[in-house]
Design a protein around this motif. Sequence first.
Motif, PDB file in Angstrom:
ATOM      1  N   ILE A  58     -11.915  -8.676 -22.223  1.00 24.37           N
ATOM      2  CA  ILE A  58     -11.934  -7.866 -21.359  1.00 24.37           C
ATOM      3  C   ILE A  58     -11.728  -6.336 -21.531  1.00 24.37           C
ATOM      4  N   VAL A  59     -12.420  -5.320 -21.114  1.00 24.75           N
ATOM      5  CA  VAL A  59     -12.134  -4.232 -21.732  1.00 24.75           C
ATOM      6  C   VAL A  59     -11.646  -3.263 -20.843  1.00 24.75           C
ATOM      7  N   GLU A  60     -11.290  -2.083 -20.488  1.00 24.07           N
ATOM      8  CA  GLU A  60     -10.903  -1.120 -20.026  1.00 24.07           C
ATOM      9  C   GLU A  60     -12.374  -0.188 -19.653  1.00 24.07           C
ATOM     10  N   ALA A  61     -13.194  -0.337 -18.570  1.00 21.02           N
ATOM     11  CA  ALA A  61     -14.737   0.671 -18.589  1.00 21.02           C
ATOM     12  C   ALA A  61     -13.888   1.795 -17.789  1.00 21.02           C
ATOM     13  N   THR A  62     -13.031   2.774 -17.874  1.00 28.48           N
ATOM     14  CA  THR A  62     -13.240   3.141 -16.882  1.00 28.48           C
ATOM     15  C   THR A  62     -13.656   5.009 -17.441  1.00 28.48           C
ATOM     16  N   ASP A  63     -14.173   5.410 -16.214  1.00 26.11           N
ATOM     17  CA  ASP A  63     -15.069   6.738 -16.964  1.00 26.11           C
ATOM     18  C   ASP A  63     -14.130   8.097 -17.247  1.00 26.11           C
ATOM     19  N   PRO A  69      -8.480   2.119 -12.517  1.00 24.61           N
ATOM     20  CA  PRO A  69      -8.643   1.836 -14.426  1.00 24.61           C
ATOM     21  C   PRO A  69      -9.848   0.150 -13.500  1.00 24.61           C
ATOM     22  N   LEU A  70     -10.509  -0.005 -14.163  1.00 26.77           N
ATOM     23  CA  LEU A  70     -11.891  -1.077 -13.905  1.00 26.77           C
ATOM     24  C   LEU A  70     -11.371  -1.635 -15.035  1.00 26.77           C
ATOM     25  N   PHE A  71     -11.799  -3.000 -14.878  1.00 29.00           N
ATOM     26  CA  PHE A  71     -11.711  -3.927 -16.638  1.00 29.00           C
ATOM     27  C   PHE A  71     -13.283  -4.684 -16.247  1.00 29.00           C
TER      28      PHE A  71
END
Length: 404
Positions: A58-63, A69-71
């Motif tokens: 599960i990765v945090e993908a926040t631009d 935060p978006l996981f």
Amino acid sequence: MINMDDLPEALLAEILYRVPCPKSIFRCKSVSKRWFHLISAPYFVRRLKQKPMVSTLIVEATDEILDPPLFEFLPMCEITSSLSLSFYNTEPNVEATYNDLVLSLLCNYHWEDPDCYSICNPYTKQWLYLPPIPEVQGELVERGMVYKGFLCDPLNPQHWNFVLLVPVSLGSAFHLQVWSSETREWRESVISVPYPRAIRPVPQSKPSYGGVAFNGMLYWICRDDSAMFTIEFDPFGSDDMSDHKCRFIDGPGFEFRTYSIISVCAFQKCVRLCVQFGGSCFSVWEFKEEVVDSVGDKLKKWHLIVDRVSLNQFSRNCSDHDRIVLGFHPTNEDILYMRTPPNYSIVTYSIRDKTVERAIDAPEHLEHCFAPFETVFPFVLPWLPTPVPSENSTILWNIETPKF
């Protein structure tokens, strides 16, 4: 046409064993009494447990830094490609994982109470909101610094605890708060620190405040003004909260620097830690017991097993911050996941064989969303999903019965 009921039991078992989805196998118990007894048979269960477990990260993908935060689950296979946390009515902030359970902080669930926690199973889409955390009395070292962790009881997988360790009184004690799935209540106590120390979690570690679980214990990697050390905590002490044990173990022995990235992961037989020193190299430590005297006493220590592996072999002619060790493979302690430019594909590195293989190409919407110090958590789907108790039910397993 052959009827399924006419198949020999051995052949039927082979067919059921090859069903790729653990939840589907469990649901097959409802087909008939014969299927129920076959799937429940000890030999079938033993063989099923030997199947490779599905796993991903599960990765945090926040631009942007200011974005919520978006996981996301890395799509390592068909099953993990369909996993998400979208069943929540807000974007959850993942705090810790244990197998297929995810501990999340729902910042927008109650604006007047930002510390609203939930535990869910993304595979079964079961979730449970935890009651409000009791207010901690006393002088906090830092209000935002709370060590979190949760795990299942090794002797009873349907019993799990959520643990909060809050430093109080200038580093001389921890305020302990434990929420149990059995009692569904918070219990509180105070744990004394052997000697006052400025305890701080290691930044840029994955996880940092969220501990890793191993053999019924929780572990956090910390530091004070002079050295690195490990907190070991037993969340399954007796009902007397004073019996819960908290130990401080020296190491791992490396000099922490602000640009170091730390990944910690627990496996079936060990706990391993990877430290990336900037974008140049990484080292790996293993945490294990060793006999220290003739009486047979054992001591837990960190051992360096891989030292200063160069990152240049994974990608050249790129800036140092583009090469990132994401973390360990959740079920194989000898495999590390890495993100490499130019298209931010994800590769695996075998510590044992010293080989590199491509794992997946990062989805387009994630290519440029990996911050230099992104948060990464392991996710493992066991042969049978871990149940999450519903809020108003004492029955832990509530997956609906399939209709035939």
